[in-house]
Scaffold this active site. Structure first.
Site, PDB file in Angstrom:
ATOM      1  N   SER A 121       0.830  -1.199   0.000  1.00 20.07           N
ATOM      2  CA  SER A 121       0.000   0.000   0.000  1.00 20.07           C
ATOM      3  C   SER A 121       0.865   1.250   0.000  1.00 20.07           C
ATOM      4  O   SER A 121       0.440   2.296  -0.461  1.00 20.07           O
ATOM      5  CB  SER A 121      -0.884   0.038   1.235  1.00 20.07           C
ATOM      6  OG  SER A 121      -1.235  -1.237   1.631  1.00 20.07           O
ATOM      7  N   SER A 145       4.447   1.194  -0.731  1.00 18.36           N
ATOM      8  CA  SER A 145       5.784   1.038  -1.301  1.00 18.36           C
ATOM      9  C   SER A 145       5.751   0.183  -2.551  1.00 18.36           C
ATOM     10  O   SER A 145       4.784  -0.525  -2.807  1.00 18.36           O
ATOM     11  CB  SER A 145       6.686   0.353  -0.280  1.00 18.36           C
ATOM     12  OG  SER A 145       6.223  -0.961  -0.078  1.00 18.36           O
ATOM     13  N   LYS A 204      13.117  -1.504  -1.253  1.00 13.81           N
ATOM     14  CA  LYS A 204      11.757  -1.035  -0.957  1.00 13.81           C
ATOM     15  C   LYS A 204      11.758   0.483  -1.092  1.00 13.81           C
ATOM     16  O   LYS A 204      12.506   1.167  -0.405  1.00 13.81           O
ATOM     17  CB  LYS A 204      11.375  -1.468   0.460  1.00 13.81           C
ATOM     18  CG  LYS A 204       9.981  -1.084   0.872  1.00 13.81           C
ATOM     19  CD  LYS A 204       9.547  -1.883   2.097  1.00 13.81           C
ATOM     20  CE  LYS A 204       8.232  -1.380   2.642  1.00 13.81           C
ATOM     21  NZ  LYS A 204       7.590  -2.294   3.558  1.00 13.81           N
ATOM     22  N   SER A 231      17.218  -7.884   2.168  1.00 16.70           N
ATOM     23  CA  SER A 231      17.566  -9.173   1.569  1.00 16.70           C
ATOM     24  C   SER A 231      16.435  -9.582   0.622  1.00 16.70           C
ATOM     25  O   SER A 231      15.273  -9.252   0.859  1.00 16.70           O
ATOM     26  CB  SER A 231      17.766 -10.228   2.654  1.00 16.70           C
ATOM     27  OG  SER A 231      16.636 -10.284   3.492  1.00 16.70           O
ATOM     28  N   ALA A 286      13.750 -11.837  -1.037  1.00 18.00           N
ATOM     29  CA  ALA A 286      12.918 -13.012  -0.743  1.00 18.00           C
ATOM     30  C   ALA A 286      11.938 -13.134  -1.905  1.00 18.00           C
ATOM     31  O   ALA A 286      10.800 -12.711  -1.802  1.00 18.00           O
ATOM     32  CB  ALA A 286      12.199 -12.814   0.586  1.00 18.00           C
ATOM     33  N   GLU A 332       5.061 -15.775  -1.160  1.00 18.97           N
ATOM     34  CA  GLU A 332       4.585 -15.744   0.222  1.00 18.97           C
ATOM     35  C   GLU A 332       4.122 -17.130   0.664  1.00 18.97           C
ATOM     36  O   GLU A 332       3.688 -17.920  -0.173  1.00 18.97           O
ATOM     37  CB  GLU A 332       3.355 -14.823   0.320  1.00 18.97           C
ATOM     38  CG  GLU A 332       3.620 -13.407  -0.087  1.00 18.97           C
ATOM     39  CD  GLU A 332       2.321 -12.615  -0.266  1.00 18.97           C
ATOM     40  OE1 GLU A 332       1.224 -13.205  -0.130  1.00 18.97           O
ATOM     41  OE2 GLU A 332       2.426 -11.413  -0.554  1.00 18.97           O
ATOM     42  N   ASP A 380       1.281  -8.499  13.530  1.00 17.91           N
ATOM     43  CA  ASP A 380       0.535  -8.797  12.302  1.00 17.91           C
ATOM     44  C   ASP A 380       1.145 -10.006  11.592  1.00 17.91           C
ATOM     45  O   ASP A 380       1.360 -10.000  10.383  1.00 17.91           O
ATOM     46  CB  ASP A 380       0.513  -7.566  11.387  1.00 17.91           C
ATOM     47  CG  ASP A 380      -0.572  -7.664  10.308  1.00 17.91           C
ATOM     48  OD1 ASP A 380      -1.465  -8.531  10.440  1.00 17.91           O
ATOM     49  OD2 ASP A 380      -0.523  -6.897   9.335  1.00 17.91           O
ATOM     50  N   LYS A 382       1.182 -13.283   9.789  1.00 18.08           N
ATOM     51  CA  LYS A 382       0.219 -13.999   8.940  1.00 18.08           C
ATOM     52  C   LYS A 382       0.976 -14.499   7.706  1.00 18.08           C
ATOM     53  O   LYS A 382       2.076 -14.004   7.408  1.00 18.08           O
ATOM     54  CB  LYS A 382      -0.936 -13.073   8.532  1.00 18.08           C
ATOM     55  CG  LYS A 382      -0.500 -11.810   7.812  1.00 18.08           C
ATOM     56  CD  LYS A 382      -1.692 -10.949   7.447  1.00 18.08           C
ATOM     57  CE  LYS A 382      -1.222  -9.632   6.860  1.00 18.08           C
ATOM     58  NZ  LYS A 382      -2.317  -8.768   6.455  1.00 18.08           N
ATOM     59  N   ASN A 425       2.785 -12.241   5.302  1.00 18.79           N
ATOM     60  CA  ASN A 425       3.997 -11.557   5.758  1.00 18.79           C
ATOM     61  C   ASN A 425       5.161 -12.511   5.956  1.00 18.79           C
ATOM     62  O   ASN A 425       6.180 -12.152   6.538  1.00 18.79           O
ATOM     63  CB  ASN A 425       3.713 -10.804   7.070  1.00 18.79           C
ATOM     64  CG  ASN A 425       2.852  -9.584   6.818  1.00 18.79           C
ATOM     65  OD1 ASN A 425       2.844  -9.058   5.701  1.00 18.79           O
ATOM     66  ND2 ASN A 425       2.126  -9.131   7.826  1.00 18.79           N
ATOM     67  N   ASP A 475       7.358  -7.082   7.129  1.00 19.56           N
ATOM     68  CA  ASP A 475       6.276  -6.162   7.501  1.00 19.56           C
ATOM     69  C   ASP A 475       6.276  -5.807   8.988  1.00 19.56           C
ATOM     70  O   ASP A 475       5.468  -6.333   9.766  1.00 19.56           O
ATOM     71  CB  ASP A 475       4.907  -6.727   7.074  1.00 19.56           C
ATOM     72  CG  ASP A 475       3.904  -5.596   6.880  1.00 19.56           C
ATOM     73  OD1 ASP A 475       4.231  -4.452   7.249  1.00 19.56           O
ATOM     74  OD2 ASP A 475       2.804  -5.852   6.368  1.00 19.56           O
ATOM     75  N   THR A 481      -4.842  -8.459  11.446  1.00 19.76           N
ATOM     76  CA  THR A 481      -5.728  -8.913  10.375  1.00 19.76           C
ATOM     77  C   THR A 481      -6.765  -9.830  11.015  1.00 19.76           C
ATOM     78  O   THR A 481      -6.413 -10.664  11.860  1.00 19.76           O
ATOM     79  CB  THR A 481      -4.886  -9.674   9.319  1.00 19.76           C
ATOM     80  OG1 THR A 481      -3.831  -8.813   8.915  1.00 19.76           O
ATOM     81  CG2 THR A 481      -5.713 -10.085   8.123  1.00 19.76           C
TER      82      THR A 481
HETATM   83  P1  ATP Z   1       1.442  -3.332   3.035  1.00 19.12           P
HETATM   84  O1  ATP Z   1       1.366  -2.416   4.218  1.00 19.12           O
HETATM   85  O2  ATP Z   1       0.317  -3.211   2.046  1.00 19.12           O
HETATM   86  O3  ATP Z   1       1.769  -4.762   3.366  1.00 19.12           O
HETATM   87  P2  ATP Z   1       4.044  -2.189   2.358  1.00 19.12           P
HETATM   88  O4  ATP Z   1       4.033  -0.942   1.551  1.00 19.12           O
HETATM   89  O5  ATP Z   1       4.495  -2.150   3.775  1.00 19.12           O
HETATM   90  O6  ATP Z   1       2.661  -2.856   2.160  1.00 19.12           O
HETATM   91  P3  ATP Z   1       5.518  -4.668   1.913  1.00 19.12           P
HETATM   92  O7  ATP Z   1       4.393  -5.535   2.390  1.00 19.12           O
HETATM   93  O8  ATP Z   1       6.729  -4.609   2.763  1.00 19.12           O
HETATM   94  O9  ATP Z   1       4.988  -3.214   1.564  1.00 19.12           O
HETATM   95  O10 ATP Z   1       5.985  -5.129   0.465  1.00 19.12           O
HETATM   96  C1  ATP Z   1       5.100  -5.178  -0.631  1.00 19.12           C
HETATM   97  C2  ATP Z   1       5.316  -6.459  -1.414  1.00 19.12           C
HETATM   98  O11 ATP Z   1       6.663  -6.483  -1.915  1.00 19.12           O
HETATM   99  C3  ATP Z   1       5.177  -7.720  -0.585  1.00 19.12           C
HETATM  100  O12 ATP Z   1       3.876  -8.191  -0.596  1.00 19.12           O
HETATM  101  C4  ATP Z   1       6.131  -8.678  -1.270  1.00 19.12           C
HETATM  102  O13 ATP Z   1       5.471  -9.313  -2.346  1.00 19.12           O
HETATM  103  C5  ATP Z   1       7.210  -7.778  -1.851  1.00 19.12           C
HETATM  104  N1  ATP Z   1       8.400  -7.754  -0.974  1.00 19.12           N
HETATM  105  C6  ATP Z   1       8.543  -7.090   0.191  1.00 19.12           C
HETATM  106  N2  ATP Z   1       9.753  -7.291   0.717  1.00 19.12           N
HETATM  107  C7  ATP Z   1      10.417  -8.113  -0.122  1.00 19.12           C
HETATM  108  C8  ATP Z   1      11.720  -8.713  -0.135  1.00 19.12           C
HETATM  109  N3  ATP Z   1      12.587  -8.496   0.847  1.00 19.12           N
HETATM  110  N4  ATP Z   1      12.048  -9.506  -1.169  1.00 19.12           N
HETATM  111  C9  ATP Z   1      11.154  -9.725  -2.172  1.00 19.12           C
HETATM  112  N5  ATP Z   1       9.917  -9.211  -2.222  1.00 19.12           N
HETATM  113  C10 ATP Z   1       9.544  -8.409  -1.218  1.00 19.12           C
END
Ligand code: ATP
Length: 441
Positions: free
Chosen positions: A12, A14, A31, A80, A82, A86, A125, A127, A130, A143, A165
């Protein structure tokens, strides 16, 4: 210092992009957060918390934060990678996990929670969405925007704002607005149940009914459920947080790790053990994985690439004095054979293209694919790529304004309507920049 590659995921707040450090060749999940968006949504404390918590973690089963930096518009977290998807998508792919797989990943989550709680941090959170996987199919918990650093040991429930959640939220949070380390153990119980059955333990048509089931601890096991798994889940899904296995009042993590469900687990060497074969097989054909085709690395060059192709076949290309740097091209009607240039044939005149590309135009629930042309005028024309009909135009005025939401999504605000546009090739920022440049000119 970095080459940016394909998008790994979007949240949401990033966009996470695969980035390669040019000097070392090392890959990071970068990110990227838009400062304006974070401030508008009042998420500054969450972002600060995420950085603070991630920088304290030093454990193989958490996403690692290597560095952060910023420019005037954005914040960057070097994490790192990943990239194997998920936990949720793996459960969905397999329907449910077998005992071996569930045991392996439950042990990894327990080991990670032990580390987190030893630092007096609660996740709040936890789940399957995450819990990500790295290339070795080891978990990488992520997260930390809603995590909490506790001043005391965090064994006793204490006031907490509502985060989390519905399906994984603990009864103490619902009843008393309180959370503690044990609240993460409740979520763990829900995740083990979900791995073994493919279902949520507490399921109902709406959140209110889910909450009712949670506060009454009303859930059922399928027939023939493994007795050790049943005992573990029942010991975690205890209404009283002090009675949950793993809580300090119930013998802490030592007692939890001794549970018969974990028989055969080598706790000391968890991070060095190969993942179960079923999961490694999934990793091989994972759709989350195809992120490293070299052509994708042209990410930032894409906008210019289109124009270069256009220039190559354009006999009438001219260069009106310094309009918008290098991205300008005049196209004549007679050379509309090129797939990128058929549009000028439709518009039936010589036209100066500033920028063009396919965007999805979203209105309510309808999403339509359109070829967008930013042309002299200035005009923002959109065309149906199949029928090749001009479908409309975003009315240009001095009040027109762009708003990037992420690398894919941007808005064009006009006095009467906001256009919600999606660029699947991640050029939203370039689109906004081009439109603003023309507007300024
Ligand atoms: P939200 O609050 O909606 O969960 P956010 O803006 O905090 O979103 P993240 O959940 O950290 O963002 O990341 C968004 C998506 O990016 C994740 O659902 C995942 O698919 C991917 N992602 C996040 N971190 C990584 C990582 N370290 N390696 C690979 N993919 C990642």
């Amino acid at each position: 210092d970095f080459r940016f590659g394909p998008t790994l995921g979007e949240g949401s707040y990033s966009t996470v992009i695969l980035a390669r450090e040019i000097e070392s060749g090392r890959e990071y999940a970068m990110k990227v957060l838009e400062k304006r968006h974070i401030m508008r949504e009042k998420k500054v404390p969450q972002v600060e918390r995420e950085k603070q918590v991630l920088s304290r973690l030093d454990h193989p089963f958490f996403v690692r934060l290597y560095f952060t930096f910023q420019d005037t518009e954005r914040l960057y977290f070097g994490l790192s990678v990943a990239r194997k998807g998920e936990l949720l998508s793996k459960i969905k792919q397999l329907g449910k996990f077998d005992l071996e797989c569930s045991r392996f990943y439950t042990a990894q989550i327990v080991s990670a929670l032990q580390h987190l709680h030893s630092l007096n941090i609660i996740h709040r959170d936890l789940k399957p969405e995450n819990i990500l996987f790295n290339d070795k199919m080891q978990i990488q918990i992520t997260d930390f925007g809603t995590a909490k650093e506790l001043k005391d040991s965090g064994d006793e429930p204490r006031s907490s704002s509502f985060v989390g959640t519905a399906q994984y939220v603990s009864p103490e949070l619902l009843k008393d607005k309180k959370a503690c380390k044990s609240s993460d153990l409740w979520a763990l119980g829900c995740i083990v149940y979900q791995m073994l059955t493919g279902q949520f333990p507490f399921k109902a048509p709406n959140e209110y009914l889910i909450f009712q089931q949670i506060v009454n601890c009303k859930y059922e096991f399928p027939e023939d459920f493994d007795p050790n798994a049943r005992d573990l889940i029942s010991s975690l899904l205890q209404l009283d947080p002090m009675m949950r296995l793993g809580s300090s009042s119930c013998g802490g993590y030592e007692k939890l790790m001794e549970h018969p469900f974990f028989t055969g687990i080598d706790w000391e060497n968890l991070a060095n053990q190969a993942a179960p074969k079923t999961m490694l097989a999934l990793a091989g054909d994972s759709s989350d994985e195809d992120t490293t085709h070299s052509s994708d690395w042209d990410y930032f060059a894409k906008g210019n690439l289109i124009l270069k192709q256009a220039t190559k076949c354009n006999k009438h290309c001219c260069d009106p004095a310094g309009l918008i740097g290098s991205n300008k091209i005049t196209v004549g009607v007679e050379i509309s054979q090129d797939p990128l240039l058929w549009a000028c044939g439709i518009i039936k005149k010589s036209i100066l293209f500033m920028f063009l590309g396919q965007l999805e135009k979203k209105r309510g629930f309808s999403v339509k694919l359109r070829e967008f042309l930013l042309t002299e005028g200035p005009k923002l024309i959109y065309i149906d790529p199949n029928s090749k009909e001009v479908k409309g135009e975003i009315p240009w005025s001095s009040e027109l304004r762009t708003e990037p939401k992420s690398f894919r999504i941007f808005f064009v605000h006009t006095p009467n309507r906001t256009y919600h546009l999606i660029d699947k090739s991640n050029n939203a920022l370039i689109w906004c920049k081009k439109i603003e440049e023309i507007k300024k000119h």
